[in-house]
Scaffold this motif. Structure first.
Motif, mmCIF file in Angstrom:
data_model
loop_
_atom_site.group_PDB
_atom_site.id
_atom_site.type_symbol
_atom_site.label_atom_id
_atom_site.label_comp_id
_atom_site.label_asym_id
_atom_site.label_seq_id
_atom_site.Cartn_x
_atom_site.Cartn_y
_atom_site.Cartn_z
ATOM 1 N N ILE A 23 -11.113 -1.261 -3.886
ATOM 2 C CA ILE A 23 -9.665 -1.038 -3.779
ATOM 3 C C ILE A 23 -9.356 0.388 -4.216
ATOM 4 N N THR A 25 -5.895 2.445 -5.320
ATOM 5 C CA THR A 25 -4.483 2.223 -5.619
ATOM 6 C C THR A 25 -3.953 3.399 -6.428
ATOM 7 N N ALA A 26 -2.668 3.401 -6.685
ATOM 8 C CA ALA A 26 -2.048 4.471 -7.472
ATOM 9 C C ALA A 26 -1.591 3.916 -8.809
ATOM 10 N N SER A 35 1.249 10.610 -11.554
ATOM 11 C CA SER A 35 0.708 9.623 -10.623
ATOM 12 C C SER A 35 -0.753 9.968 -10.362
ATOM 13 N N ASP A 37 -4.436 8.535 -8.382
ATOM 14 C CA ASP A 37 -5.099 7.582 -7.499
ATOM 15 C C ASP A 37 -6.307 7.018 -8.244
#
Length: 66
Positions: A23, A25-26, A35, A37
């Motif tokens: 996976i 996601t952030a 933010s 990743d």
């Protein structure tokens, strides 16, 4: 959960990993206005294990991660 059921690292470190993440996601920290990743690796056979266990028990997963 981290390091037992899953393993999460910054996406920028994936290049040095042999296996690609399950996976991507952030992670957003609104207080720091940041933010990132994140690449998440799921422990092999975790999904199969949870599917079998849920047939007999209620599953509760806790983490002490920051």
């Amino acid at each position: 959960m981290d390091e037992t059921l899953i393993h999460a690292i910054p996406l920028s470190e994936v290049e040095s990993q042999y296996v690609q993440p399950d996976i991507i996601t952030a992670f957003n920290d609104d207080e720091l206005n940041v933010s990132n990743d994140i690449a998440v690796y799921i422990r092999p056979y975790l999904n199969e294990f949870l599917m079998e266990v849920k047939k007999e028990w209620q599953i509760c997963i806790f983490t002490a991660s920051d």
